[in-house]
Design an enzyme around this catalytic site. Structure first.
Site, PDB file in Angstrom:
ATOM      1  N   PRO A 150      32.727  13.372  -0.291  1.00  0.00           N
ATOM      2  CG  PRO A 150      33.930  14.616  -1.584  1.00  0.00           C
ATOM      3  CD  PRO A 150      33.318  14.585  -0.096  1.00  0.00           C
TER       4      PRO A 150
ATOM      5  CG  HIS B  92      32.017   4.372 -15.324  1.00  0.00           C
ATOM      6  ND1 HIS B  92      33.271   4.250 -14.928  1.00  0.00           N
ATOM      7  CD2 HIS B  92      31.732   5.328 -16.125  1.00  0.00           C
ATOM      8  CE1 HIS B  92      33.684   5.303 -15.832  1.00  0.00           C
ATOM      9  NE2 HIS B  92      32.643   5.813 -16.396  1.00  0.00           N
TER      10      HIS B  92
ATOM     11  CE  LYS C 153      26.424   5.305  -2.416  1.00  0.00           C
ATOM     12  NZ  LYS C 153      26.414   4.967  -3.832  1.00  0.00           N
TER      13      LYS C 153
ATOM     14  CE1 TYR D 222      36.133   5.238  -7.013  1.00  0.00           C
ATOM     15  CE2 TYR D 222      36.075   6.786  -5.200  1.00  0.00           C
ATOM     16  CZ  TYR D 222      35.352   6.269  -6.370  1.00  0.00           C
ATOM     17  OH  TYR D 222      34.018   6.783  -6.628  1.00  0.00           O
TER      18      TYR D 222
ATOM     19  CE1 TYR E 105      31.912   4.424  -6.153  1.00  0.00           C
ATOM     20  CE2 TYR E 105      31.145   3.272  -8.117  1.00  0.00           C
ATOM     21  CZ  TYR E 105      31.919   4.311  -7.572  1.00  0.00           C
ATOM     22  OH  TYR E 105      32.640   5.162  -8.033  1.00  0.00           O
TER      23      TYR E 105
END
Ligand code: FAD
Ligand code: DHB
Length: 391
Positions: free
Chosen positions: A292, A72, A296, A200, A384
């Site tokens: 979550p 991704h 991580k 998200y 991220y």
């Protein structure tokens, strides 16, 4: 039986540690309380950072992963009826990978067993003894009787509900804890993903995350009450809520299908310090958990044991204990970086149960600040994609 390193737990931390040690000629035994099919099908995390993927490859455990993972290069936030993309590749030069944790665990078990590393399943650790002596031991139940494994050192990789952390005397450790006033309902669905990148979604009714496992399997999460009974969520209620939270946005539609699995996920931030007590080293969820949202948890478990394996290697090759002494501080720098990021993602994207109209406006303003400038997007994308293993 005597072994150099006794490992409690066959999750990502224990399995990666055993492999790293084996490659350095250091002997270990893994004791795992559950059955092999149980750990190989336990649905959990799905997102691997580049550093974790590199380590899985370098240790010869990535053959199937390289064929099946989904790279991704970006992700999207959705709020206020608009999509906001983070072009991670352009912002950081890095990417992340979707590969189910249980698939990674399956691969790690197979490679360890093929190399002759003993993994005892249904071997429940009950206590550690002699941690302050040169010869600590692990007591465990296996095949109906109590057994003892003596070792030079012990790695407590037995997760958040294991026994390792509890063996530290009360005064020897400090815990930092935050429980969030919501949980996640996670579902696995036989349906192509709604979008090829992760979505998200911030919504006043609560957060939703659209992720995936393959071109035919979606993984979706909904913010729900912390102690929600999943039975309260009929299929219709789940799909309605996902449609509302995704919003009416051009080109995006919730892809529906058969729900094959449901889990409730607790949202908690927790760190115990230090991560070492005499000859016992904690690694992964036994020492820290993150909510979550930032994906991580598994990545931290893998980076902890990378640091720990270097300490064992230095000790067995040269006799130095300097890296043992540095272990806790080295890991905790990254752990706290990930704690901050996971808390930030969680508080920015979720709706607090008591949120006022002001709180919601402020949250939208924060999301706009982050998404609206290259500096904001870069900060988020760098975290991220993953912090360096040693900071
Ligand atoms: P674990 O994977 O917990 O492994 C510990 C092992 O020790 C287990 O196999 C356990 O059975 C064993 N064990 C426990 N007690 C004993 C004992 N007494 N004796 C012997 N063995 C024992 N992270 C993300 O990034 N994204 C997610 O979406 C996500 N979802 C999650 C959902 C759930 C329900 C949970 C619980 C966690 C989730 N996480 C997620 C976190 C991530 O899965 C963990 O951070 C990761 O599993 C940590 O690996 P670990 O090896 O430290 O611990
Ligand atoms: C997944 C879970 C997460 O919490 C996340 O932030 C990204 C991906 C997943 O299960 O795929």
């Amino acid at each position: 039986m005597h072994v150099q390193v006794g490992i409690a737990g066959a999750g990502p931390a224990g399995l990666m540690l055993a492999r790293l040690l084996h490659l350095q000629g250091i002997s270990s035994v893994i004791l795992e309380s559950r059955t092999r099919p149980y750990v190989e099908t336990r649905i959990r995390a799905g997102l691997l950072e580049q550093g974790s993927v590199d380590l899985i490859n370098e240790t010869g455990m990535g053959e199937r992963m390289r064929r099946e993972y989904l790279p991704h290069d970006g992700l999207e936030f959705i709020f206020g009826g608009k999509r906001h993309r983070f072009d991670m590749q352009e912002l950081t030069g890095r990417r992340v990978y979707i590969y189910g944790q249980q698939e990674a665990v399956k691969d790690m078990i197979a490679v360890n067993l093929a190399a002759g590393v003993p993994i005892h399943f249904e071997a429940k650790v009950s206590a550690f003894e002699g941690l302050d002596t040169g010869k600590p031991s692990i007591r465990y139940m296996h095949e109906g009787s109590e057994k003892t494994l003596t070792c030079d050192y012990i790695a407590g990789c037995d997760g958040f509900h294991g026994v390792s952390r509890a063996t530290f005397a009360a005064g020897d450790r400090r815990d930092y804890d935050r429980v969030y006033p919501f949980g996640w309902l996670g579902i696995l669905v036989d349906a192509p993903p709604s979008h090829h990148e992760l979505l998200y979604c911030h919504h006043e009714r609560g957060f939703a995350l659209f992720t995936l496992r393959s071109s035919t399997v979606s993984r979706l999460y909904l913010q729900v009450e912390p102690d929600e009974d999943e039975k309260n969520w009929s299929d219709d209620r789940i799909w309605n809520e996902l449609r509302v939270r995704l919003g009416n946005i051009d080109g995006l539609k919730v892809s529906e299908g058969k729900i094959t699995q449901r889990t409730m996920v607790e949202m908690r931030s927790y760190v115990t310090e230090p991560m070492r007590h005499e000859r016992l080293f904690l690694a992964g969820d036994s020492a820290h958990i993150v909510p979550p949202t930032g994906a991580k948890g598994m990545n931290l478990a893998i980076s902890d044991v990378y640091v720990l394996s270097k300490a064992f290697t230095a000790f067995y090759k040269t006799g130095t204990t300097a890296l043992f002494d540095a272990y806790s501080d080295t890991c905790l720098r990254r752990v706290w970086g990930a704690q901050h990021f996971s808390w930030w993602m969680t508080s920015m994207l979720h709706t607090m149960p008591d949120a006022s109209a002001f709180d919601l406006k402020r949250q939208i303003a924060e999301l706009q600040t982050v998404c609206g400038s290259r500096a904001g997007r870069k900060l988020l994308a760098e975290n991220y994609a993953g912090l360096p293993i040693e900071m």
